[in-house]
Write a protein that holds these residues in place. Structure first.
Motif, PDB file in Angstrom:
ATOM      1  N   ALA A 231       0.560  -1.307  -0.044  1.00 19.24           N
ATOM      2  CA  ALA A 231      -0.051   0.550   0.012  1.00 19.24           C
ATOM      3  C   ALA A 231       0.964   1.621  -0.258  1.00 19.24           C
ATOM      4  CB  ALA A 231      -0.822   0.543   1.249  1.00 19.24           C
ATOM      5  N   ARG A 232       2.011   1.276   0.803  1.00 19.48           N
ATOM      6  CA  ARG A 232       2.598   2.352   0.688  1.00 19.48           C
ATOM      7  C   ARG A 232       3.313   2.778  -0.650  1.00 19.48           C
ATOM      8  NH1 ARG A 232       6.289   0.719   4.483  1.00 19.48           N
ATOM      9  NH2 ARG A 232       4.356   1.369   6.379  1.00 19.48           N
ATOM     10  N   LEU A 233       3.718   1.793  -1.320  1.00 16.89           N
ATOM     11  CA  LEU A 233       4.628   1.114  -2.548  1.00 16.89           C
ATOM     12  C   LEU A 233       2.963   1.752  -3.605  1.00 16.89           C
ATOM     13  CD1 LEU A 233       6.851   1.028  -4.437  1.00 16.89           C
ATOM     14  CD2 LEU A 233       6.124  -1.693  -5.118  1.00 16.89           C
ATOM     15  N   TYR A 234       1.920   2.295  -3.544  1.00 19.58           N
ATOM     16  CA  TYR A 234       1.277   2.334  -4.583  1.00 19.58           C
ATOM     17  C   TYR A 234       1.681   3.628  -4.481  1.00 19.58           C
ATOM     18  CZ  TYR A 234       0.521  -2.067  -7.170  1.00 19.58           C
ATOM     19  OH  TYR A 234       0.247  -2.968  -8.050  1.00 19.58           O
ATOM     20  N   GLY A 235       1.034   4.100  -3.336  1.00 11.96           N
ATOM     21  CA  GLY A 235       0.294   5.056  -2.439  1.00 11.96           C
ATOM     22  C   GLY A 235       1.781   6.631  -2.903  1.00 11.96           C
ATOM     23  N   HIS A 293       6.450  -3.516 -11.445  1.00  9.33           N
ATOM     24  CA  HIS A 293       6.253  -2.258 -12.699  1.00  9.33           C
ATOM     25  C   HIS A 293       5.895  -0.718 -12.113  1.00  9.33           C
ATOM     26  CE1 HIS A 293       5.192  -6.143 -14.830  1.00  9.33           C
ATOM     27  NE2 HIS A 293       6.470  -6.010 -15.184  1.00  9.33           N
ATOM     28  N   TRP A 294       5.032  -1.305 -11.213  1.00 13.15           N
ATOM     29  CA  TRP A 294       4.578  -0.105 -10.708  1.00 13.15           C
ATOM     30  C   TRP A 294       5.901   1.137  -9.974  1.00 13.15           C
ATOM     31  CZ3 TRP A 294       0.847   3.908 -11.227  1.00 13.15           C
ATOM     32  CH2 TRP A 294      -0.006   3.420 -11.514  1.00 13.15           C
ATOM     33  N   SER A 295       6.722   0.675  -9.077  1.00 12.02           N
ATOM     34  CA  SER A 295       7.218   1.151  -8.417  1.00 12.02           C
ATOM     35  C   SER A 295       8.984   1.758  -9.474  1.00 12.02           C
ATOM     36  CB  SER A 295       8.561  -0.311  -7.899  1.00 12.02           C
ATOM     37  OG  SER A 295       9.254  -1.136  -8.257  1.00 12.02           O
TER      38      SER A 295
END
Length: 641
Positions: A231-235, A293-295
């Protein structure tokens, strides 16, 4: 002996070569009943489903799935399927239904049920009938079921929703928010669902709105789930994306890059297992790759943001290949989607706009195109170059384009100019004002305005009415400028601010001083023709300032307080009066407070004095959005603090 056949199935590397002619299906099933536990049970299941004599082995494999396998065996079986374990077509359907029956049997251990559900999902990925049965069970999940099982079922529901979008599964996830043990998982899945909406959108506004919803869900997942690295990564990635799209480089960008790196490392460490092959054949396993991929996208965005703000690129080829072109085609290069969508809609305007202004960067791109004719990135680079050329031509001819608009939030004002005026002197002045505003606005102030607008999107009236939204955006921006100016200007420069520096308790100013000051500021702005002081017959009373444009009316209420109140406390004290004026028009507006509490002559930073609050009056059910602005009084000059 028949028992030797069972041992041969377990011991022979190629179990399909074991001769089963000496045993019946019933005998095999009886023998397997006591050998279906732990890792041995999983090995036996794998041997049975891979044997060509399905007439003998299938019934036994079905019983292991439906009744006999314990938690350990079920974990191993589901993991084997996730790694690509294959079951032939006719057997797949029967075994898949057996896994689903096991998952829905409340008398079974929650761990076995959870992994049976996962196994059913994996088999359903290639069996449409089984997948539909699985969806039906997920839609009807009972929130009174075992909470630990529901937590796992929530993840499976989200994985299926990603492949089979639909409101029924979405509603099931919203119901699962009621389950304490599953609340963070449900929030996470709803966030991922909103994220996909953003990726699929074609318009920038729809994309950003979806990303804002996703960011809110991820924040909730982190709040309810404790230390959730995903959650922290996506945020953090979405924070960076929105900041990049806005065109303003955050002051803490370097820290944001490090934050994304730390979150990505923590999550990758969580995923890494030294003794297991990754489960790439499971929809659950694929989602782990999406997070990585999002990171990568978040990191590249932040790096490109830094590069676009520099006057020179020390390693131009690396910047162009690894940042500029990768972000320009982010859906394909970073998120690994087959088509472009919402990401390009919000990211490309900023890139095109930056290169349109920075000729040195454009020259470097031209040189890269000449030197990399065989690169797979050449089509992306030439498309970017063509869009920049088109944007420059449009700028010369005074035809604002999506690229120009996307350079910054304030540049969007150009789109409000009627088409027939865009080439006129008025159009040029409006465009110049938008550029000047963007170029001279402090990052902190711009970020504050972005935060207010983001929080306002929760309000239904604000989202639905574009004319009202346009009016209120300008009202909010002008009010932010007022509060910022009053935070900086001194009495020697502007005598009318003397009331803010009056510290004698016997002479504390009235709210009328702030009212007159604010209204005078408005009358010198573009809002002069749409605002009115002391307007009557609004909600049965008289409002301090009324803003009217086309069909929209909204108000600003002016108050003062000597009490030491938090922002929430101020809204609790005065917010109901503000909301009372909204009964026949939009349910949003401004509450401005002259803050006369004694705090030693200083003033909090502006971001602590501006906030958005959502209030439901006790006499109704409608939610009102109130933008609070606090103007600090009883101040002294910094040299006297």
């Amino acid at each position: 002996m028949t028992s030797d056949v069972l041992q041969d199935l377990l011991d022979t590397p190629e179990a399909g070569t074991v001769d089963l002619s000496s045993i019946t299906a019933g005998e095999l099933e009886d023998l397997a009943r006591t050998r279906s536990r732990d890792v041995e049970g999983a090995d036996l299941f794998i041997a049975l489903v891979g044997h060509p004599r399905q007439d003998i082995t299938l019934a036994c494999a079905v019983e292991i799935a439906r009744h006999n396998a314990d938690v350990t065996a079920m974990i191993e079986i589901a993991a084997w399927l996730g790694r690509g374990g294959f079951i032939v077509g006719p057997a797949r359907s029967r075994i898949g239904r057996a896994f689903l029956d096991r998952a829905m049997d409340r008398s079974q251990d929650y761990g076995a049920r959870s992994h049976a559900l996962k196994a059913a999902m994996i088999l359903g990925q290639s069996d449409r009938a089984l997948l539909l049965r699985l969806q039906a069970e997920l839609i009807e999940l009972d929130v009174e079921d075992d909470a630990d099982f529901l937590r796992h079922a929530t993840r499976v529901t989200g994985a299926v929703l990603a492949q089979e979008p639909g409101d029924d599964l979405r509603n099931a996830l919203e119901r699962l928010l009621q389950v304490g043990e599953a609340e963070d998982e449900a929030s996470m899945e709803l966030g991922l669902d909103a994220l996909r909406d953003g990726l699929d959108a074609s318009e920038p506004e729809a994309t950003i709105h979806a990303f804002e919803r996703a960011r809110a869900w991820f924040a909730k997942a982190q709040e309810t789930g404790g230390n959730r690295d995903d959650a922290r990564l996506y945020g953090r990635c979405l924070d960076t994306l929105v900041a990049f799209q806005s065109g303003r480089t955050p002051a803490d960008l370097a820290d944001r890059i490090e934050g994304i790196k730390a979150s990505a490392f923590a999550y990758t460490a969580y995923l890494t297992s030294s003794d297991r092959t990754e489960e790439t054949h499971s929809w659950l396993g694929l989602r782990n790759q999406e997070r990585v991929h999002w990171s990568l996208l978040g990191h590249r965005l932040a790096s490109l943001d830094l590069s676009l703000s520099k006057q020179a690129w020390l390693n131009a080829a690396a910047v162009i290949q690894e940042e500029l072109l990768a972000v320009y085609a982010a859906s394909r290069t970073l998120i690994r989607r087959s088509a472009e969508g919402g990401l390009e809609a919000v990211l490309r305007p900023r890139i095109v706009g930056a290169l349109q202004r920075e000729t040195h960067s454009l020259a470097l791109l031209d040189q890269w195109i000449l030197e990399n004719a065989s690169s797979g990135l050449l089509p992306t680079a030439t498309d970017l170059r063509a869009r920049v050329a088109e944007a420059r031509e449009d700028a010369i001819l005074h035809r604002p384009t999506p690229a120009a608009v996307g350079c910054s939030p304030t540049a969007a004002l150009i789109e409000l100019i009627p088409e027939d005026l865009r080439g006129s002197a008025l159009g040029r002045v409006a465009a110049a004002m938008a550029y000047l505003t963007d170029a001279t606005t402090a990052t902190v102030v711009g970020d504050l305005f972005d935060t207010v607008i983001r929080d306002l999107r929760r309000n239904g009236d604000y989202r639905r009415d574009p004319d009202g939204r346009t009016l209120f955006d300008i009202v909010v921006w002008t009010t932010v400028l007022f509060v910022v100016m009053r935070s900086n200007v001194g009495v020697s420069s502007l005598g009318r601010t003397r009331y803010l520096f009056e510290c004698d308790p016997a002479k504390t100013p009235l709210e009328a001083e702030l009212h007159a000051d604010y209204f005078e500021f408005l009358m010198g702005s573009s809002l002069a023709s749409v605002c009115q002081a002391e307007a009557r017959d609004i909600g049965g009373g008289r409002v301090d300032i009324l803003f009217s444009f086309l069909r929209t009316r909204t108000v600003a209420e002016i108050k003062r307080t000597r009490q030491k109140l938090t922002n929430d406390g101020v809204v609790r004290r005065f917010g109901l009066q503000k909301a009372s004026y909204d009964v026949t028009n939009v349910r949003y507006g401004i509450l401005m407070v002259l803050d006369l509490r004694e705090i030693g002559g200083g003033q909090p930073v502006v971001s602590e004095r501006v906030s958005v609050h959502h209030l439901v009056p006790r006499w109704g059910t409608s939610e009102h959005a109130i933008v609070l602005f606090r103007v600090q009084g009883r101040r002294v000059t910094p040299s006297k603090v």
